[in-house]
Design an enzyme around this catalytic site. Sequence first.
Site, PDB file in Angstrom:
ATOM      1  CG  HIS A 102      -1.755  -1.238   1.300  1.00  0.00           C
ATOM      2  ND1 HIS A 102      -1.482  -2.262   2.188  1.00  0.00           N
ATOM      3  CD2 HIS A 102      -2.835  -1.646   0.589  1.00  0.00           C
ATOM      4  CE1 HIS A 102      -2.363  -3.244   2.016  1.00  0.00           C
ATOM      5  NE2 HIS A 102      -3.196  -2.893   1.059  1.00  0.00           N
ATOM      6  CD  GLU A 154      -3.720   3.393  -2.873  1.00  0.00           C
ATOM      7  OE1 GLU A 154      -3.909   4.136  -3.857  1.00  0.00           O
ATOM      8  OE2 GLU A 154      -4.221   2.252  -2.773  1.00  0.00           O
TER       9      GLU A 154
END
Length: 359
Positions: A102, A154
């Site tokens: 991520h 993320e």
Amino acid sequence: MDCRICTHATIPRKRIAPEDIRTPEGADQKVLLAAPRGYCAGVDRAVIAVERALEHYGAPVYVRKEIVHNRHVVDTLSERGAVFVNETDEVPEGARLVFSAHGVSPAVHAEAAARELSTIDATCPLVTKVHREAVRFARDGYRILLVGHAGHEEVEGTMGEAPDDITLIQNPEEAKTVEIGNAESLVWLSQTTLSVDETMETVNILRERFPHLQDPPSDDICYATSNRQVAVKKIAPQSDLVLVVGSANSSNSVRLVEVALEHGARDARRVDFAREVDESWFHDVATVGVTSGASVPEGLVQDLLKLLGEYGFGSVEEIVTAEEDIMFSLPRELRKDLKAAGKKTSNKRDGADRDHDLI
């Protein structure tokens, strides 16, 4: 939010026997199996990176956050010697640390360097692309509207690239009320694992409010996320029940449940494992749609198909809406060490949808 999306199945103490399930009169029970499904190239690369690091360096290998959002993958890698931590200060100085698929912010890279950690960056290249876009647009004087979910790793990593220049927009409602000081130089970016439809609904609202809003140079939604949503849209109208294999913290898996419900499925549920299925869901069901999130090994889907077969859903038709042949190289740091040791640096394995021997 629909409780079918956000909660686990209630597992009965005693399973309902197949002969006690109500079946639609005269109906042929079957499974529509979505394709593509399961592992994407970024997940494949990240999981292989941890596997190869354990093989090459030996345990322990530390991993910041979950390498990918899947309980089975994390648990199995833990058994092999991977140690999952929340932050870099939990890693002993000088140890080896893998960054998850991520991505992380520059601050996390700096913290790791300060602790003299040997790092392997397993960030998905598609996430890295968004990071680079954020850096470039911020440098060029743009205010960046990032469509994504607060708290997702993320999003935290992307916002960390240009914290003073990014405004997070989580949904269409926020798009209707957000205030932007300089609306002349605006661009939008997005988290890669969002619902394509909801993202564009949010973006269209922003476009109406801010006519100067520019698009990113390419679509930020991951090809795998998009492909899996398209496949679910295909099977949902024909399905009495859609079962999505994926973890609760997997954004793209949760979105697949939402997409199925929005596009005609009578019911849709998410489970990590076949054992979490409540057989009462099968009452009055003729057709079950099946798919899995982008961080799910295929073996977990096969376990679910086996269970479905025991309850009369033995006929399986695969519905293919796209072919995927993308493969990403292993992280640079790992390739360098493997090459120096005379070991194979490719992540290519037999089979297009490898399950990493995790089953």
